[in-house]
Enzyme design. Structure first.
Site, PDB file in Angstrom:
ATOM      1  CB  THR A 150      33.450  37.099  43.059  1.00 36.32           C
ATOM      2  OG1 THR A 150      32.690  36.987  41.837  1.00 36.32           O
ATOM      3  CG2 THR A 150      32.559  37.659  44.160  1.00 36.32           C
TER       4      THR A 150
ATOM      5  CB  VAL B 181      28.692  39.669  33.004  1.00 34.29           C
ATOM      6  CG1 VAL B 181      29.441  38.493  32.371  1.00 34.29           C
ATOM      7  CG2 VAL B 181      27.256  39.284  33.342  1.00 34.29           C
ATOM      8  CE  LYS B 182      36.733  40.416  37.840  1.00 32.84           C
ATOM      9  NZ  LYS B 182      37.181  39.846  39.122  1.00 32.84           N
ATOM     10  CB  VAL B 183      34.261  38.915  29.766  1.00 31.01           C
ATOM     11  CG1 VAL B 183      32.767  38.637  29.822  1.00 31.01           C
ATOM     12  CG2 VAL B 183      34.519  40.348  29.310  1.00 31.01           C
TER      13      VAL B 183
ATOM     14  CB  ALA C 241      29.187  37.138  38.768  1.00 32.86           C
TER      15      ALA C 241
END
Ligand code: E4P
Length: 225
Positions: free
Chosen positions: A27, A82-84, A56
């Site tokens: 996402t 976790v997307k950064v 996310a």
């Protein structure tokens, strides 16, 4: 190659999950906004529907806030990744979150040099955006070729999976598979397009027509009560 689905629409995810072909979900803030629903509610539902990794994305831009957001997102479910973004702060947050055992997807990658930095920061996934490069007349697939080649030089030190993102059509998936990319994240439309071939439809219609003329059945016809 693993298949992730690139959407935050829970109905589409559930519909496609029954194929047994989905290994995860990606996402981003735009996809969440498109649902018009609360972030945490949507992510909890997706994590409940899919066993594999669910990316996310943080929305903070400084590392400390990214880490705090990342911890909050990671607490939603065990399969959250976790997307950064690929910025200096994003890479600092990546290192810190990885040190806590959280999986991290470094996103918005448009150059091989950026992918090298993400691997150095311990990223679990690197997301090169091929469609957006094609959109500006650059060769998106060349980026995948370069990253796969670079990462393969360091099989014992680089543990980052190449996650092909911003996919526009089935040929992108085929080319990414030929290059040995680890994962492709597909918009639902592209996944559905992958199965279509007019000769499959035509061939099946002819087989069924010819079979019908034989008057035979493979299973015994059900006897009406
Ligand atoms: C996935 O992680 C990306 O956010 C997504 O593939 C971007 O795709 P787009 O370029 O079609 O928005």
């Amino acid at each position: 190659m693993k298949f992730f689905i690139d959407t935050a629409n829970i109905d589409e995810i559930r519909e496609l999950a029954v194929t047994g072909l989905l290994d995860g979900v990606t996402t981003n803030p735009s996809l969440i906004a498109k649902t018009g629903r609360p972030l945490f509610e949507v992510l909890a539902e997706i994590c409940g529907a899919i066993e594999g990794p669910v990316s996310a994305e943080v929305t903070a831009t400084n590392d400390e806030a990214m880490i705090a957001e990342g911890r909050k997102l990671a607490a939603i479910a065990e399969n959250i990744v976790v997307k950064v973004p690929l910025t200096w702060d994003g890479l600092k947050a990546c290192r810190a979150l990885r040190a806590r055992g959280t999986l991290v997807n470094v996103t918005l990658c448009f150059a091989p040099a950026q992918a090298i930095l993400a691997a150095k920061a311990g990223a679990s996934f690197i997301s090169p955006f091929i469609g957006r490069l094609d959109d500006i007349s650059q060769d998106g697939m060349q980026l995948i070729r370069d990253i796969v080649q670079i990462y393969r030089q360091y099989p014992h030190t680089i543990e980052t999976d190449v996650l092909v993102a911003s996919v526009r059509h089935p040929l992108h998936v085929v080319e990414a598979a030929k290059l040995g990319a680890d994962v492709t994240t597909l918009p639902p439309k592209v996944l559905r397009q992958m199965i279509s071939h007019p000769l499959t439809d035509k061939g099946l219609a002819a087989f069924l027509d010819d079979w019908g003329k034989t008057g035979q059945t493979i299973l015994k016809p059900k006897v009406a009560e």
